[in-house]
Design a protein around this motif. Structure first.
Motif, PDB file in Angstrom:
ATOM      1  N   TYR A 115      -5.039 -17.565  -0.166  1.00  0.00           N
ATOM      2  CA  TYR A 115      -5.758 -16.310  -0.376  1.00  0.00           C
ATOM      3  C   TYR A 115      -5.054 -15.393  -1.371  1.00  0.00           C
ATOM      4  CZ  TYR A 115      -8.039 -18.131   3.711  1.00  0.00           C
ATOM      5  OH  TYR A 115      -8.701 -18.972   4.558  1.00  0.00           O
ATOM      6  N   GLN A 116      -5.845 -14.693  -2.132  1.00  0.00           N
ATOM      7  CA  GLN A 116      -5.341 -13.617  -2.977  1.00  0.00           C
ATOM      8  C   GLN A 116      -5.291 -12.330  -2.165  1.00  0.00           C
ATOM      9  OE1 GLN A 116      -8.585 -14.231  -5.806  1.00  0.00           O
ATOM     10  NE2 GLN A 116      -7.062 -14.507  -7.413  1.00  0.00           N
ATOM     11  N   ILE A 117      -4.476 -11.404  -2.612  1.00  0.00           N
ATOM     12  CA  ILE A 117      -4.497 -10.057  -2.045  1.00  0.00           C
ATOM     13  C   ILE A 117      -5.348  -9.210  -2.983  1.00  0.00           C
ATOM     14  CG2 ILE A 117      -3.128  -8.053  -1.402  1.00  0.00           C
ATOM     15  CD1 ILE A 117      -0.850  -9.962  -0.758  1.00  0.00           C
ATOM     16  N   THR A 118      -6.441  -8.693  -2.471  1.00  0.00           N
ATOM     17  CA  THR A 118      -7.436  -8.045  -3.320  1.00  0.00           C
ATOM     18  C   THR A 118      -7.303  -6.528  -3.387  1.00  0.00           C
ATOM     19  OG1 THR A 118      -9.020  -7.927  -1.480  1.00  0.00           O
ATOM     20  CG2 THR A 118      -9.087  -9.890  -2.879  1.00  0.00           C
ATOM     21  N   LYS A 119      -6.624  -5.940  -2.388  1.00  0.00           N
ATOM     22  CA  LYS A 119      -6.573  -4.476  -2.336  1.00  0.00           C
ATOM     23  C   LYS A 119      -5.459  -4.033  -1.394  1.00  0.00           C
ATOM     24  CE  LYS A 119     -10.614  -2.574  -1.742  1.00  0.00           C
ATOM     25  NZ  LYS A 119     -11.829  -2.051  -1.053  1.00  0.00           N
ATOM     26  N   LYS A 120      -4.907  -2.850  -1.666  1.00  0.00           N
ATOM     27  CA  LYS A 120      -3.972  -2.222  -0.732  1.00  0.00           C
ATOM     28  C   LYS A 120      -4.623  -0.974  -0.157  1.00  0.00           C
ATOM     29  CE  LYS A 120      -0.292   0.283  -1.973  1.00  0.00           C
ATOM     30  NZ  LYS A 120       1.069   0.639  -2.453  1.00  0.00           N
ATOM     31  N   LEU A 121      -4.566  -0.843   1.163  1.00  0.00           N
ATOM     32  CA  LEU A 121      -5.102   0.330   1.846  1.00  0.00           C
ATOM     33  C   LEU A 121      -3.941   1.132   2.434  1.00  0.00           C
ATOM     34  CD1 LEU A 121      -8.024  -1.392   3.804  1.00  0.00           C
ATOM     35  CD2 LEU A 121      -8.143  -0.230   1.591  1.00  0.00           C
ATOM     36  N   SER A 122      -4.084   2.441   2.441  1.00  0.00           N
ATOM     37  CA  SER A 122      -3.035   3.302   2.990  1.00  0.00           C
ATOM     38  C   SER A 122      -3.674   4.518   3.639  1.00  0.00           C
ATOM     39  CB  SER A 122      -2.072   3.733   1.880  1.00  0.00           C
ATOM     40  OG  SER A 122      -2.756   4.524   0.921  1.00  0.00           O
ATOM     41  N   ARG A 187       8.353  -4.825  -2.632  1.00  0.00           N
ATOM     42  CA  ARG A 187       8.825  -6.074  -3.220  1.00  0.00           C
ATOM     43  C   ARG A 187       7.755  -6.812  -4.024  1.00  0.00           C
ATOM     44  NH1 ARG A 187      13.413  -8.805  -1.117  1.00  0.00           N
ATOM     45  NH2 ARG A 187      14.592  -7.597   0.403  1.00  0.00           N
ATOM     46  N   ILE A 188       6.475  -6.508  -3.821  1.00  0.00           N
ATOM     47  CA  ILE A 188       5.426  -7.313  -4.451  1.00  0.00           C
ATOM     48  C   ILE A 188       4.470  -6.465  -5.286  1.00  0.00           C
ATOM     49  CG2 ILE A 188       5.483  -9.053  -2.619  1.00  0.00           C
ATOM     50  CD1 ILE A 188       2.784  -7.878  -1.598  1.00  0.00           C
ATOM     51  N   ASP A 189       3.887  -7.123  -6.263  1.00  0.00           N
ATOM     52  CA  ASP A 189       2.728  -6.620  -6.998  1.00  0.00           C
ATOM     53  C   ASP A 189       1.548  -7.429  -6.484  1.00  0.00           C
ATOM     54  OD1 ASP A 189       0.719  -6.051  -8.799  1.00  0.00           O
ATOM     55  OD2 ASP A 189       1.663  -7.094 -10.483  1.00  0.00           O
ATOM     56  N   ILE A 190       0.551  -6.779  -5.931  1.00  0.00           N
ATOM     57  CA  ILE A 190      -0.504  -7.533  -5.243  1.00  0.00           C
ATOM     58  C   ILE A 190      -1.263  -8.469  -6.185  1.00  0.00           C
ATOM     59  CG2 ILE A 190      -0.751  -5.840  -3.399  1.00  0.00           C
ATOM     60  CD1 ILE A 190      -3.305  -4.857  -4.689  1.00  0.00           C
ATOM     61  N   ASP A 191      -1.385  -8.103  -7.463  1.00  0.00           N
ATOM     62  CA  ASP A 191      -2.080  -8.983  -8.401  1.00  0.00           C
ATOM     63  C   ASP A 191      -1.293 -10.260  -8.682  1.00  0.00           C
ATOM     64  OD1 ASP A 191      -4.222  -7.234  -8.687  1.00  0.00           O
ATOM     65  OD2 ASP A 191      -3.264  -6.137 -10.323  1.00  0.00           O
ATOM     66  N   GLY A 192       0.011 -10.217  -8.452  1.00  0.00           N
ATOM     67  CA  GLY A 192       0.853 -11.379  -8.715  1.00  0.00           C
ATOM     68  C   GLY A 192       1.350 -12.059  -7.459  1.00  0.00           C
ATOM     69  N   THR A 193       0.609 -11.879  -6.352  1.00  0.00           N
ATOM     70  CA  THR A 193       1.045 -12.426  -5.066  1.00  0.00           C
ATOM     71  C   THR A 193      -0.041 -13.298  -4.453  1.00  0.00           C
ATOM     72  OG1 THR A 193       2.434 -10.482  -4.665  1.00  0.00           O
ATOM     73  CG2 THR A 193       1.897 -11.849  -2.759  1.00  0.00           C
TER      74      THR A 193
END
Length: 322
Positions: A115-122, A187-193
């Motif tokens: 799976y890709q990570i498509t979005k960060k929610l906060s 530690r991560i960039d969601i587009d590159g994870t």
């Protein structure tokens, strides 16, 4: 054109035949020869010889998250300066209440897949405090999930409640404690994870032999497409093929036969290629890449996904695509 000229000069140092062919037949014939070279396993054997294939062949993802549901862990691997995936951190995790692969909405299972990570929610996005300070939204259900008839939504990596009590399991998400989710965020960039979830340990050390074979066949599929070889092109598809929109193999065959009869000049370029073995699936691989396609009547630039299965002769058969 300048790049092609430099390439031709370089190639001429090794082969007068190429330069002579260019002199007689022009650049199009040389380009076709180079396209054919990309279909040869020998090229890919040499190209990936020194690549890190811990998780597969990866061009797009400097960060890999692996979830072992049996051990309830989430591990982070990051490419170092030598482009090698280095283990960085293990997080204790909660996963779905019920064991096994997620099939449908409400079954309380964490899915197995890529799976890709498509979005960060906060909290700034009005994230409910039940999910802690932040959450990462995954791409479940992915193309292969949909092909197999899975449904449901809302599979996240998230934190723990800040104002409520919770059980030691989830409804299907992956939950880690709040200090760890904040650490992971830094530690991560969601587009590159990329996230790989398995029932147990995620497979490591993928065979370069197999990956080179798949990459050469990917470019053989492209070669057939580029030069209107409908028979060769369709030979890469399984009879069980179903496209993302529900079109089966026989409908797809009729559609593509009509398209190929136009015999248009085409440009087809693949970038950011990723080939990974699919968890808990024998001889099944997910291939993703950025595709640039241009013909006289149509142009497309965007993400492409193929899910393929290797048959008993290690021939690539496409099960689904998007």
């Amino acid at each position: 054109m300048k790049i092609i000229f430099v390439l031709l000069v370089t190639l001429s140092l090794y082969s007068n035949d190429i330069l002579t062919n260019y002199r007689i037949n022009g650049i199009n014939d040389i380009a076709k020869q180079m396209d054919l070279e990309l279909t040869k396993k020998e090229y890919w054997d040499k190209y990936i010889k020194d690549k890190d294939t811990t998780f597969g062949y990866l061009e797009s993802y400097p960060n890999i998250l692996t979830c072992n549901k049996e051990n309830s862990t989430l591990n982070l691997y990051t490419k170092d300066t030598n482009s090698t995936y280095e283990f960085k951190k293990e997080y204790s995790a909660y996963t779905g209440k019920i064991k096994g692969d997620k099939i449908k909405e409400g079954d309380l299972k964490t899915p197995i897949g890529i799976y890709q990570i498509t979005k960060k929610l906060s909290r700034e996005n009005k994230l409910d405090s039940f999910y802690g300070p932040l959450a990462f939204v995954t791409s479940y259900p992915n193309t292969y999930d949909k092909y197999r008839g899975k449904n449901g939504h809302g599979i996240w990596i998230h934190g723990l409640p800040t104002e409520q009590e919770r059980d030691e399991f989830t409804k299907g998400c992956i939950a880690i404690n709040n200090s760890n989710i904040e650490c992971l965020d830094k530690r991560i960039d969601i587009d590159g994870t990329l996230l790989i979830i398995n029932s147990n340990e995620v497979h490591k050390g993928v065979s370069k032999e197999t990956l080179a074979s798949i990459l050469s066949q990917l470019y053989a599929w492209r070669y057939s497409w580029l030069f209107d070889d409908i028979k060769g092109y369709l030979n890469f598809y399984s009879n069980d093929f179903i496209r993302f929109d529900g079109m089966n193999f026989y409908g797809f065959k009729k559609y593509k036969t009509r398209v190929f009869k136009k015999v248009e000049k085409k440009t087809i370029i693949f970038n950011n290629i990723n080939v990974l073995p699919y968890p808990n699936s024998e001889n099944v691989y997910q291939i993703t890449f950025k595709e640039f396609y241009k013909s006289d009547t149509f142009e497309f630039t965007g993400d492409k996904t193929l899910v393929i299965k290797l048959d008993e002769t290690n021939s690539m058969k496409i099960l689904t695509e998007k």
